[in-house]
Design an enzyme around this catalytic site. Structure first.
Site, PDB file in Angstrom:
ATOM      1  N   LEU A  52       0.817  -1.207   0.000  1.00 33.81           N
ATOM      2  CA  LEU A  52       0.000   0.000   0.000  1.00 33.81           C
ATOM      3  C   LEU A  52       0.858   1.266   0.000  1.00 33.81           C
ATOM      4  O   LEU A  52       1.695   1.467   0.886  1.00 33.81           O
ATOM      5  CB  LEU A  52      -0.921  -0.001   1.225  1.00 33.81           C
ATOM      6  N   ASP A  53       0.637   2.121  -1.004  1.00 39.21           N
ATOM      7  CA  ASP A  53       1.288   3.430  -1.125  1.00 39.21           C
ATOM      8  C   ASP A  53       2.809   3.338  -1.154  1.00 39.21           C
ATOM      9  O   ASP A  53       3.509   4.284  -0.779  1.00 39.21           O
ATOM     10  CB  ASP A  53       0.854   4.364   0.020  1.00 39.21           C
ATOM     11  N   GLU A  54       3.347   2.216  -1.618  1.00 41.07           N
ATOM     12  CA  GLU A  54       4.793   2.021  -1.645  1.00 41.07           C
ATOM     13  C   GLU A  54       5.343   1.913  -3.062  1.00 41.07           C
ATOM     14  O   GLU A  54       6.537   1.659  -3.241  1.00 41.07           O
ATOM     15  CB  GLU A  54       5.174   0.754  -0.855  1.00 41.07           C
TER      16      GLU A  54
END
Length: 294
Positions: free
Chosen positions: A237-239
């Protein structure tokens, strides 16, 4: 810089994207090959991680008369150059406009920016459908003549919802997925189908405030800068690799509502830039980073 190209230029324009171990002569060999084909280079950008033993990344944009008839010969010839230099490479054609699916929930600002740029001919690709887990934005989308698909998502129905989404993406031959404030986490199985083909806008300056409610958390932390981040979606997530970011200064007087108002403007601009750069083949990825040739 992004530019709107005339059809007669588009049909004869192509781009080589490549990466390989750095060594002397790579630019010269690539340019010499294109010269022998009768091509004219209109832009060439390169970046090396280290001139002594690093990796070279390059984007070459060129015009070649009667390109549609020469594609096979061009690709076969460059394959030999690439073999000698141990290149990872791809030739992309400007006339092959990428087909875009936009995923949204209830916020309209990022979606409307993309629709405006598409409708005015500024976007170097074509939005072909919008998918949402809410009916909220149907009245905003349908005047543009686009199909709007409402697919509700719950934890229990997520596999069925994603299967329907994938079927639509296949039916509409979608090349790029844009999450314009789509407030759902895609499953790892879904993401793996579209590597470096899903762009998300996150409403914070990553890596700060990953996940939900970043403006509320930014307010609680008393930040003096807020921002937005457009990135490719990965299973973490969001990486994913960051494509574009921007920020704006705020003061202690800004409450959460004010932060969100300022943030919406940053989000729509950052997302539109990232989408345009992807459509113009300006992005290469490496070790969860991007090289963006503006």
């Amino acid at each position: 810089m992004s530019q709107k190209l005339r059809p007669e230029i588009l049909q004869n324009r192509a781009r080589i994207l490549l990466s390989c171990p750095d060594r002397p002569g790579i630019v010269a060999e690539t340019a010499s090959f294109l010269y022998r084909q009768g091509a004219n280079i209109v832009a060439l950008d390169q970046y090396t991680t280290d001139p002594a033993g690093g990796l070279l990344f390059m984007r070459v944009e060129f015009d070649l008369p009667d390109l549609p008839a020469q594609k096979k010969a061009l690709e076969a010839g460059f394959a030999e150059v690439a073999r000698r230099l141990d290149m990872q490479w791809e030739i992309r054609y400007a006339a092959d406009r990428k087909r875009i699916a936009v995923f949204v929930s209830t916020a309209d600002h990022a979606l409307l920016e993309l629709l405006y740029q598409w409708k005015t001919g500024e976007l170097a690709g074509d939005i072909v459908l919008v998918i949402s887990n809410h009916e909220t934005l149907r009245p905003a989308v349908e005047p543009f003549g686009l199909p709007y698909f409402y697919i509700p998502v719950t934890p229990e129905t997520k596999p069925e919802a994603e299967a329907r989404q994938i079927a639509l993406l296949t039916e509409y031959r979608v090349d790029l997925l844009v999450l314009a404030r789509y407030m759902q986490i895609l499953s790892p199985e879904f993401v793996r189908r579209y590597p470096n083909r899903i762009i998300n806008i996150h409403h914070s300056f990553l890596p700060a405030f990953v996940g939900a409610r970043p403006y509320e958390r930014a307010y609680a932390r008393g930040v003096k800068l807020i921002g937005a981040t457009a990135h490719y979606v990965t299973e973490e997530l969001d990486e994913g690799p960051i494509i574009e970011q921007d920020v704006e200064r705020v003061t202690h007087r800004a409450d959460v509502a004010t932060l969100k108002k300022i943030g919406r403007n940053i989000e729509r601009i950052v997302l539109a830039r990232a989408v345009q750069w992807h459509l113009e083949d300006r992005i290469l990825t490496y070790q969860n980073k991007t090289i963006v040739f503006y």
